[in-house]
Design a protein around this motif. Structure first.
Motif, PDB file in Angstrom:
ATOM      1  N   LYS A  71       0.830  -1.193   0.000  1.00  0.00           N
ATOM      2  CA  LYS A  71       0.000   0.000   0.000  1.00  0.00           C
ATOM      3  C   LYS A  71       0.869   1.250   0.000  1.00  0.00           C
ATOM      4  O   LYS A  71       1.960   1.258   0.549  1.00  0.00           O
ATOM      5  N   THR A  72       0.342   2.316  -0.618  1.00  0.00           N
ATOM      6  CA  THR A  72       1.069   3.585  -0.650  1.00  0.00           C
ATOM      7  C   THR A  72       0.965   4.240   0.721  1.00  0.00           C
ATOM      8  O   THR A  72      -0.116   4.598   1.177  1.00  0.00           O
ATOM      9  N   GLN A  73       2.121   4.397   1.371  1.00  0.00           N
ATOM     10  CA  GLN A  73       2.149   4.886   2.753  1.00  0.00           C
ATOM     11  C   GLN A  73       2.683   6.307   2.881  1.00  0.00           C
ATOM     12  O   GLN A  73       2.466   6.981   3.880  1.00  0.00           O
ATOM     13  N   SER A  74       3.400   6.769   1.853  1.00  0.00           N
ATOM     14  CA  SER A  74       3.964   8.121   1.921  1.00  0.00           C
ATOM     15  C   SER A  74       3.820   8.813   0.570  1.00  0.00           C
ATOM     16  O   SER A  74       4.050   8.201  -0.481  1.00  0.00           O
ATOM     17  N   LEU A  75       3.434  10.081   0.608  1.00  0.00           N
ATOM     18  CA  LEU A  75       3.329  10.903  -0.593  1.00  0.00           C
ATOM     19  C   LEU A  75       4.201  12.143  -0.414  1.00  0.00           C
ATOM     20  O   LEU A  75       4.047  12.880   0.567  1.00  0.00           O
ATOM     21  N   VAL A  76       5.111  12.344  -1.355  1.00  0.00           N
ATOM     22  CA  VAL A  76       5.979  13.532  -1.340  1.00  0.00           C
ATOM     23  C   VAL A  76       5.586  14.409  -2.521  1.00  0.00           C
ATOM     24  O   VAL A  76       5.609  13.961  -3.666  1.00  0.00           O
ATOM     25  N   LEU A  77       5.222  15.651  -2.255  1.00  0.00           N
ATOM     26  CA  LEU A  77       4.847  16.604  -3.293  1.00  0.00           C
ATOM     27  C   LEU A  77       5.940  17.656  -3.442  1.00  0.00           C
ATOM     28  O   LEU A  77       6.442  18.182  -2.440  1.00  0.00           O
ATOM     29  N   CYS A  78       6.290  17.971  -4.683  1.00  0.00           N
ATOM     30  CA  CYS A  78       7.344  18.950  -4.952  1.00  0.00           C
ATOM     31  C   CYS A  78       7.008  19.715  -6.232  1.00  0.00           C
ATOM     32  O   CYS A  78       6.154  19.274  -7.020  1.00  0.00           O
ATOM     33  N   PRO A  79       7.651  20.839  -6.505  1.00  0.00           N
ATOM     34  CA  PRO A  79       7.190  21.715  -7.592  1.00  0.00           C
ATOM     35  C   PRO A  79       7.511  21.280  -9.007  1.00  0.00           C
ATOM     36  O   PRO A  79       6.793  21.640  -9.932  1.00  0.00           O
ATOM     37  N   THR A  80       8.587  20.539  -9.242  1.00  0.00           N
ATOM     38  CA  THR A  80       8.981  20.244 -10.622  1.00  0.00           C
ATOM     39  C   THR A  80       9.331  18.776 -10.804  1.00  0.00           C
ATOM     40  O   THR A  80       9.654  18.068  -9.846  1.00  0.00           O
ATOM     41  N   VAL A 133      -0.321  14.367  -9.797  1.00  0.00           N
ATOM     42  CA  VAL A 133      -0.932  13.645  -8.676  1.00  0.00           C
ATOM     43  C   VAL A 133      -2.447  13.831  -8.686  1.00  0.00           C
ATOM     44  O   VAL A 133      -3.216  12.875  -8.491  1.00  0.00           O
ATOM     45  N   VAL A 134      -2.899  15.048  -8.941  1.00  0.00           N
ATOM     46  CA  VAL A 134      -4.346  15.306  -9.031  1.00  0.00           C
ATOM     47  C   VAL A 134      -4.962  14.461 -10.143  1.00  0.00           C
ATOM     48  O   VAL A 134      -6.028  13.843  -9.968  1.00  0.00           O
ATOM     49  N   ASP A 135      -4.303  14.413 -11.292  1.00  0.00           N
ATOM     50  CA  ASP A 135      -4.807  13.634 -12.428  1.00  0.00           C
ATOM     51  C   ASP A 135      -4.953  12.166 -12.054  1.00  0.00           C
ATOM     52  O   ASP A 135      -5.970  11.515 -12.353  1.00  0.00           O
ATOM     53  N   LEU A 142      -4.285   6.497  -8.134  1.00  0.00           N
ATOM     54  CA  LEU A 142      -3.465   6.751  -6.951  1.00  0.00           C
ATOM     55  C   LEU A 142      -4.395   6.820  -5.752  1.00  0.00           C
ATOM     56  O   LEU A 142      -5.235   7.723  -5.639  1.00  0.00           O
ATOM     57  N   LYS A 143      -4.245   5.844  -4.864  1.00  0.00           N
ATOM     58  CA  LYS A 143      -5.140   5.730  -3.712  1.00  0.00           C
ATOM     59  C   LYS A 143      -4.399   6.174  -2.455  1.00  0.00           C
ATOM     60  O   LYS A 143      -3.312   5.680  -2.154  1.00  0.00           O
ATOM     61  N   LEU A 144      -5.016   7.109  -1.743  1.00  0.00           N
ATOM     62  CA  LEU A 144      -4.331   7.754  -0.616  1.00  0.00           C
ATOM     63  C   LEU A 144      -4.926   7.396   0.744  1.00  0.00           C
ATOM     64  O   LEU A 144      -4.544   7.992   1.747  1.00  0.00           O
ATOM     65  N   THR A 174      -6.512  12.907   1.710  1.00  0.00           N
ATOM     66  CA  THR A 174      -5.641  12.096   2.567  1.00  0.00           C
ATOM     67  C   THR A 174      -6.294  11.928   3.940  1.00  0.00           C
ATOM     68  O   THR A 174      -7.126  12.745   4.351  1.00  0.00           O
ATOM     69  N   PRO A 175      -5.933  10.871   4.678  1.00  0.00           N
ATOM     70  CA  PRO A 175      -6.548  10.610   5.983  1.00  0.00           C
ATOM     71  C   PRO A 175      -6.248  11.719   6.990  1.00  0.00           C
ATOM     72  O   PRO A 175      -5.176  12.344   6.950  1.00  0.00           O
ATOM     73  N   ASP A 176      -7.155  11.961   7.895  1.00  0.00           N
ATOM     74  CA  ASP A 176      -6.961  12.991   8.917  1.00  0.00           C
ATOM     75  C   ASP A 176      -5.812  12.636   9.858  1.00  0.00           C
ATOM     76  O   ASP A 176      -5.172  13.520  10.427  1.00  0.00           O
TER      77      ASP A 176
END
Length: 590
Positions: A71-80, A133-135, A142-144, A174-176
């Protein structure tokens, strides 16, 4: 100071980072890693680019990931996309000796189907740009729901790039009970809004003051007239033979024009802006990271998330409208504890902006003088001599020729030989800076503004008749002034010594000026040629008539000065700027 062992990381992770070359934790790592290993409290970390942020959040997250679960346990978001790829690569290096963890970068400009296939196999960590990620969320690929850690890396830059709505959408899915980690160089109002809306009583740590630039970056500014900014830029480059810089411009058009001019004037440069395709962007960044380029001209948006070490200079061709953007720009140098220099080329009216920056950053900006021609000449000559002294000699290869070489030089004294040796490399460069003008705006009144023989863009050259030509190729053929002159320079039927004047590149055609006495030669060469597979048609512009134009010489940069040989040409893209080249006088553009 704590060691990595004392921070509580697993042995297999310690083995991997030791192999990478990590010796001791950076300031932000010492504060962040224990917090994330020992508490589920949200975290805001204020740290500059190059301070070790990726390891600061990556090592403790990897340390806690359940590798037995797909399962996907971590999501890292970055600008480029560049930063997403870099973070994913770093994560993979951290887990070299760990039980297999799957890390997948997702970003625009690449096949979404390939990324979906990777996600379908099950991945523990996803690193992505907000748009992609939104797409993937909307496509239900992508399940969060099992996310435990969300990392917002360079949150301020993502918000500056317009990802506010995307971040809101992603965080709302994402979960609270997740742990949210926000890393930012500055604490803007939008970053605070994200914190207030999506974080639960976050702990705030910092490796420096809010909105403060990197500690080891020195800040300088030069005051010049607007018409002299490009000439000042060239002198700054020339006085720093080993420069490895980013030059920030305000617009895409200006970025392209300055890049074209630098390349045409012999400098080892290229550009990065939003009109480039992803393949073009990747090619430019590949050359820059390998240091095949010394100067990268870029817009702020195009340079977001740029992760390149050892940059010596950041040059602000324009002070940014948003003064906080200056913090991001200057953070490109002085990374990982190394010293760096941030410079701004400004007009007299911009001095108040410098004072504002000093207040925002809590740093002093030093007013510097644009170097005089004599100083540039001395610096370039001595840099060249040092390179000659450091050149390794292959004795076995050169020994058979030594006697013949010595015989050719036997009539020359040591002093004459040195003079000829230096003149061979630097005659044109020396001539360019001979009697060069003082570019500093505060120079004494009444000085000879036109005394710089090679520096005025429209003065100082003997008059000559020019005829305007029409070409059937333009911007849609990936043409600009620099590429046009480089292409003409490579045509075997174009002799040396022909000069060109004004170049105006439009969408589907181009106007260019050529010395009237060589009009038929150029027309003959162009009309039997192809540009990028398209038959070129060239003809005199009806009603254009000859024109008398004045223009001065530009320096012919040599390899000895730290720059690769380029065609001695210059010009503006679609701006009606002037360009001059002696055909055949330089190497072909790569």
């Amino acid at each position: 100071m704590l060691t990595f062992e004392e921070l509580g990381l697993k042995p297999e992770i310690l083995k991997a980072i030791l192999e990478i070359g990590f010796v001791e934790p950076t300031a932000i790592q010492q504060k962040t890693i224990p917090h994330l290993l020992n508490t589920k409290q949200d975290l805001i970390a204020l740290a500059q680019t190059g301070s070790g942020k990726t390891a600061a959040f990556g090592l403790p997250v990897i340390n806690q990931i359940d590798s037995d679960s797909k399962k996907t346990q971590s999501l890292v978001l970055c600008p480029t996309r560049e930063l997403a790829i870099q973070i994913a690569n770093d994560f993979n290096s951290y887990t070299k000796y760990s039980k297999k963890l799957d890390v997948v970068p997702v970003y625009g400009g690449a096949s979404i189907e390939t990324q979906i296939k990777a996600l379908n196999k099950g991945v523990q960590i996803v690193v992505g740009t907000p748009g992609r990620v939104v797409d993937l969320i909307k496509r239900k690929k992508l399940k969060l729901e099992d996310i435990e850690w969300v990392v917002l890396d360079e949150a301020d830059e993502m918000l500056n790039m317009g990802f506010k709505d995307d971040l809101d959408f992603i965080l709302s899915h994402t979960p609270d009970q997740r742990q949210t980690l926000l890393f930012s160089a500055t604490m803007s109002k939008e970053v605070l809004r994200i914190s207030n809306n999506y974080m639960n009583k976050p702990e705030e740590i910092s490796s420096g003051k809010r909105n403060q630039g990197a500690d080891k970056v020195e800040h300088f500014y030069f005051v010049v007239n607007g018409r002299d900014k490009y000439l000042a830029l060239k002198r700054i480059a020339d006085i720093n033979p080993d420069i490895y810089a980013i030059i920030f411009c305000r617009t895409k058009r200006e970025t392209q024009e300055i890049s074209d001019q630098l390349m045409a004037d012999g400098y080892n440069a290229d550009c990065l802006h939003g009109d480039l395709s992803q393949a073009q962007r990747d090619a430019v960044m590949g050359r820059y990271r390998k240091k095949n380029l010394q100067m990268l001209v870029a817009t702020d948006v195009a340079a977001r998330g740029l992760d390149v070490n050892e940059i010596t200079h950041v040059i602000n061709y324009n002070i940014p409208d948003d003064l906080e953007t200056y913090t991001h720009r200057s953070g490109r140098t002085g990374r990982a504890g190394k010293a760096g220099i941030s410079m701004a080329i400004i007009g007299p009216r911009d001095i108040n902006k410098i004072k504002q920056l000093e207040r925002i950053l809590g740093k002093t900006f030093t007013k510097a003088e644009v170097p005089a021609g004599d100083a540039v000449i001395e610096k370039q000559l001595m840099a060249f001599i040092e390179k000659v002294k450091a050149t390794e000699v292959e004795e076995k290869q050169i020994e058979p020729f030594i006697n013949n070489i010595a015989a050719e030089f036997e009539d020359l004294s040591r002093e004459d030989l040195i003079k000829k040796f230096v003149s061979l490399e630097f005659n044109k460069f020396l001539d360019y800076y001979k009697n060069s003008a003082d570019l500093n705006q505060n120079a004494k009144a009444g000085r000879d503004r036109d005394s710089g023989r090679g520096e005025r863009s429209d003065r100082g050259r003997k008059g000559g008749d020019f005829t305007k030509l029409f070409l059937n190729i333009g911007e849609k053929d990936n043409l600009n002034a620099g590429t046009l002159l480089g292409w003409i320079n490579g045509l075997q039927s174009v002799p040396n010594g022909i000069e060109f004047g004004k170049i105006d590149v439009q969408r589907s055609f181009t106007f260019m000026e050529v010395e009237s006495q060589h009009e038929q030669t150029i027309l003959g060469a162009l009309n039997v040629s192809e540009f990028d597979g398209r038959k070129v048609v060239a003809e005199p512009k009806m009603g254009g008539g000859p024109r008398t134009s004045n223009r001065s010489d530009r320096p012919d940069k040599k390899r000895g000065s730290g720059f690769k040989k380029r065609p001695n040409a210059g010009g503006d893209r679609k701006s009606g700027g002037r360009a001059r080249v002696k055909a055949g006088s330089g190497g072909r553009r790569k």
